[in-house]
Design a protein around this motif. Structure first.
Motif, PDB file in Angstrom:
ATOM      1  N   GLU A 130      -7.915   5.568  -4.896  1.00  5.62           N
ATOM      2  CA  GLU A 130      -8.072   4.107  -4.914  1.00  5.62           C
ATOM      3  C   GLU A 130      -8.252   3.605  -6.344  1.00  5.62           C
ATOM      4  OE1 GLU A 130     -10.435   6.204  -4.554  1.00  5.62           O
ATOM      5  OE2 GLU A 130     -12.265   5.418  -5.441  1.00  5.62           O
ATOM      6  N   THR A 131      -7.919   2.323  -6.551  1.00  6.18           N
ATOM      7  CA  THR A 131      -8.177   1.693  -7.855  1.00  6.18           C
ATOM      8  C   THR A 131      -9.648   1.248  -7.899  1.00  6.18           C
ATOM      9  OG1 THR A 131      -7.618  -0.494  -7.030  1.00  6.18           O
ATOM     10  CG2 THR A 131      -5.809   0.790  -7.994  1.00  6.18           C
ATOM     11  N   LEU A 132     -10.066   0.828  -9.094  1.00  3.52           N
ATOM     12  CA  LEU A 132     -11.445   0.342  -9.234  1.00  3.52           C
ATOM     13  C   LEU A 132     -11.656  -0.901  -8.360  1.00  3.52           C
ATOM     14  CD1 LEU A 132     -14.158   0.656 -10.594  1.00  3.52           C
ATOM     15  CD2 LEU A 132     -13.323  -0.705 -12.505  1.00  3.52           C
ATOM     16  N   GLU A 133     -10.652  -1.778  -8.360  1.00  3.47           N
ATOM     17  CA  GLU A 133     -10.749  -3.012  -7.571  1.00  3.47           C
ATOM     18  C   GLU A 133     -10.919  -2.675  -6.085  1.00  3.47           C
ATOM     19  OE1 GLU A 133      -7.257  -5.414  -8.001  1.00  3.47           O
ATOM     20  OE2 GLU A 133      -8.188  -7.083  -6.911  1.00  3.47           O
ATOM     21  N   GLU A 134     -10.147  -1.701  -5.620  1.00  2.00           N
ATOM     22  CA  GLU A 134     -10.243  -1.307  -4.203  1.00  2.00           C
ATOM     23  C   GLU A 134     -11.617  -0.703  -3.904  1.00  2.00           C
ATOM     24  OE1 GLU A 134      -5.420  -0.551  -3.744  1.00  2.00           O
ATOM     25  OE2 GLU A 134      -6.711   1.097  -4.339  1.00  2.00           O
ATOM     26  N   ARG A 135     -12.125   0.118  -4.829  1.00  5.06           N
ATOM     27  CA  ARG A 135     -13.464   0.694  -4.615  1.00  5.06           C
ATOM     28  C   ARG A 135     -14.508  -0.419  -4.547  1.00  5.06           C
ATOM     29  NH1 ARG A 135     -16.915   5.310  -4.700  1.00  5.06           N
ATOM     30  NH2 ARG A 135     -15.070   6.515  -4.227  1.00  5.06           N
ATOM     31  N   GLU A 136     -14.409  -1.363  -5.483  1.00  7.84           N
ATOM     32  CA  GLU A 136     -15.415  -2.432  -5.513  1.00  7.84           C
ATOM     33  C   GLU A 136     -15.328  -3.343  -4.286  1.00  7.84           C
ATOM     34  OE1 GLU A 136     -14.782  -3.948  -9.468  1.00  7.84           O
ATOM     35  OE2 GLU A 136     -16.254  -2.544 -10.323  1.00  7.84           O
ATOM     36  N   LYS A 137     -14.128  -3.447  -3.719  1.00  2.00           N
ATOM     37  CA  LYS A 137     -13.971  -4.244  -2.499  1.00  2.00           C
ATOM     38  C   LYS A 137     -14.431  -3.490  -1.263  1.00  2.00           C
ATOM     39  CE  LYS A 137      -9.841  -7.031  -3.248  1.00  2.00           C
ATOM     40  NZ  LYS A 137      -8.428  -6.765  -3.037  1.00  2.00           N
ATOM     41  N   GLY A 138     -14.743  -2.214  -1.422  1.00  2.33           N
ATOM     42  CA  GLY A 138     -15.209  -1.396  -0.288  1.00  2.33           C
ATOM     43  C   GLY A 138     -14.086  -0.914   0.625  1.00  2.33           C
ATOM     44  N   VAL A 139     -12.860  -0.820   0.085  1.00  3.23           N
ATOM     45  CA  VAL A 139     -11.742  -0.409   0.948  1.00  3.23           C
ATOM     46  C   VAL A 139     -11.203   0.989   0.575  1.00  3.23           C
ATOM     47  CG1 VAL A 139     -11.046  -2.751   1.600  1.00  3.23           C
ATOM     48  CG2 VAL A 139     -10.067  -1.722  -0.470  1.00  3.23           C
ATOM     49  N   THR A 140     -12.017   1.785  -0.100  1.00  4.65           N
ATOM     50  CA  THR A 140     -11.562   3.115  -0.534  1.00  4.65           C
ATOM     51  C   THR A 140     -11.012   3.930   0.639  1.00  4.65           C
ATOM     52  OG1 THR A 140     -13.106   3.173  -2.382  1.00  4.65           O
ATOM     53  CG2 THR A 140     -12.349   5.304  -1.578  1.00  4.65           C
ATOM     54  N   PHE A 141     -11.769   4.057   1.721  1.00  2.00           N
ATOM     55  CA  PHE A 141     -11.323   4.908   2.842  1.00  2.00           C
ATOM     56  C   PHE A 141     -10.036   4.365   3.469  1.00  2.00           C
ATOM     57  CE2 PHE A 141     -15.980   6.387   3.656  1.00  2.00           C
ATOM     58  CZ  PHE A 141     -15.862   7.311   2.630  1.00  2.00           C
ATOM     59  N   LYS A 142      -9.958   3.019   3.533  1.00  5.36           N
ATOM     60  CA  LYS A 142      -8.767   2.396   4.121  1.00  5.36           C
ATOM     61  C   LYS A 142      -7.515   2.735   3.285  1.00  5.36           C
ATOM     62  CE  LYS A 142      -7.382  -2.154   5.364  1.00  5.36           C
ATOM     63  NZ  LYS A 142      -7.505  -3.472   4.847  1.00  5.36           N
ATOM     64  N   ILE A 143      -7.657   2.667   1.979  1.00  9.84           N
ATOM     65  CA  ILE A 143      -6.520   2.965   1.077  1.00  9.84           C
ATOM     66  C   ILE A 143      -6.118   4.440   1.205  1.00  9.84           C
ATOM     67  CG2 ILE A 143      -5.847   3.132  -1.375  1.00  9.84           C
ATOM     68  CD1 ILE A 143      -6.020   0.224  -0.280  1.00  9.84           C
ATOM     69  N   ILE A 144      -7.127   5.304   1.179  1.00 19.87           N
ATOM     70  CA  ILE A 144      -6.841   6.750   1.257  1.00 19.87           C
ATOM     71  C   ILE A 144      -6.164   7.056   2.598  1.00 19.87           C
ATOM     72  CG2 ILE A 144      -7.918   9.076   1.315  1.00 19.87           C
ATOM     73  CD1 ILE A 144      -8.263   7.788  -1.415  1.00 19.87           C
ATOM     74  N   GLU A 145      -6.672   6.448   3.661  1.00 22.22           N
ATOM     75  CA  GLU A 145      -6.082   6.704   4.988  1.00 22.22           C
ATOM     76  C   GLU A 145      -4.624   6.247   5.020  1.00 22.22           C
ATOM     77  OE1 GLU A 145      -8.455   5.842   8.394  1.00 22.22           O
ATOM     78  OE2 GLU A 145      -6.780   6.250   9.762  1.00 22.22           O
ATOM     79  N   ARG A 146      -4.354   5.065   4.447  1.00 20.16           N
ATOM     80  CA  ARG A 146      -2.965   4.575   4.434  1.00 20.16           C
ATOM     81  C   ARG A 146      -2.064   5.524   3.638  1.00 20.16           C
ATOM     82  NH1 ARG A 146      -1.910   0.770   0.100  1.00 20.16           N
ATOM     83  NH2 ARG A 146      -0.921   2.628  -0.726  1.00 20.16           N
ATOM     84  N   GLN A 147      -2.536   5.948   2.465  1.00 18.43           N
ATOM     85  CA  GLN A 147      -1.714   6.841   1.629  1.00 18.43           C
ATOM     86  C   GLN A 147      -1.452   8.165   2.341  1.00 18.43           C
ATOM     87  OE1 GLN A 147      -4.175   6.949  -1.916  1.00 18.43           O
ATOM     88  NE2 GLN A 147      -3.093   5.235  -2.865  1.00 18.43           N
TER      89      GLN A 147
END
Ligand code: PEP
Length: 251
Positions: A130-147
């Protein structure tokens, strides 16, 4: 038990003479040392053949940093999986954040590249993060799952027996700011759980998940001692034999 695997991503660094020097120094640093981890070097395409020849009597394995998904044809500037195999490549890094962001690679392209690599018996090192912006938005797991879901779409468990996943938070790559061992472990555990859900617990238990992002000789041990961190994908610190070999020893 999963064996630790340390891979060095040279990126766009080292011409032929620097390649000869670095591989010779890695071999020298490793000689006489009893290391338990597997080591892989991933030089630029044009140095792979030279690197392979230099690694002939060494346990260090060879990987590439990218591949195209077609077998051959009118794809100017691209390299096919069978070409990589023909120079002795065993591994290929796919989905690196620099290729996703600078070269515009989508999950779908990465999925095609993973499929083409497997078909040609190349072992993919599949990067997610995840990017820093994604981590700060709290969507890290969502991004990793999509990837992960998109990257592995349509690929069966048996086809993935040589898969390595590399968790590389984009904000930690080349910045000197590594994830804390706890931050990395949390995402590694999530990835293993997701793989168990998509495939099976047995497959997830044997999957090697590397951490990448400012891994250095002095932080490697702590990161690698986390239960779900099975190795490292190393950028900057792999360009010096001493620090690369220290990371291998830490594993
Ligand atoms: C990488 O590019 O895969 C990487 C992890 O780089 P660095 O170790 O320099 O952060």
């Amino acid at each position: 038990m999963r064996k630790k695997i340390i891979a060095g991503n040279w990126k766009m660094n080292n011409d032929i003479s620097a390649t000869v020097n670095l591989i010779s120094e890695i071999k020298k640093e490793l000689s006489g040392k009893n290391v338990n981890a597997d080591a892989i070097v991933c030089p630029p395409f044009i140095n792979l053949e030279t690197a392979k020849a230099l690694l002939k009597d060494s346990p260090v394995k060879l990987g590439a940093q990218n591949v195209y998904f077609e077998e051959s044809g009118a794809f100017t500037g691209e390299i096919s999986p069978s070409m990589l195999k023909s120079v002795g490549c065993e591994f290929v890094i796919l989905g690196h954040s620099e290729r996703r962001t600078i070269l515009g690679e989508s999950d779908q392209i990465i999925n095609k590249k993973i499929k083409a690599s497997i078909k040609n018996l190349l072992k993919p090192i599949f990067c997610v993060g995840e990017t820093l912006e994604e981590r700060e938005k709290g969507v890290t797991f969502k991004i990793i799952e999509r990837q992960i879901r998109n990257g592995l779409e349509g690929i069966s468990e048996s086809e993935l027996e040589n898969l390595i996943v590399a968790y590389e938070p984009v904000w930690a790559i080349g910045t000197g700011k590594n994830a804390t061992p706890q931050q990395a472990q949390e995402v590694h555990q999530f990835i293993r759980g997701l793989i168990a859900k998509i495939y099976s617990q047995n497959f997830a238990d044997q999957l090697v998940i590397q951490y990448g992002g400012s891994v250095k000789a002095d932080n490697a041990k702590e990161l690698l001692s986390q239960p779900d961190i099975d190795g490292a994908l190393v950028g900057g610190a792999c360009l010096k034999a001493e620090s690369f070999v220290k990371i291998i020893e830490a594993a």
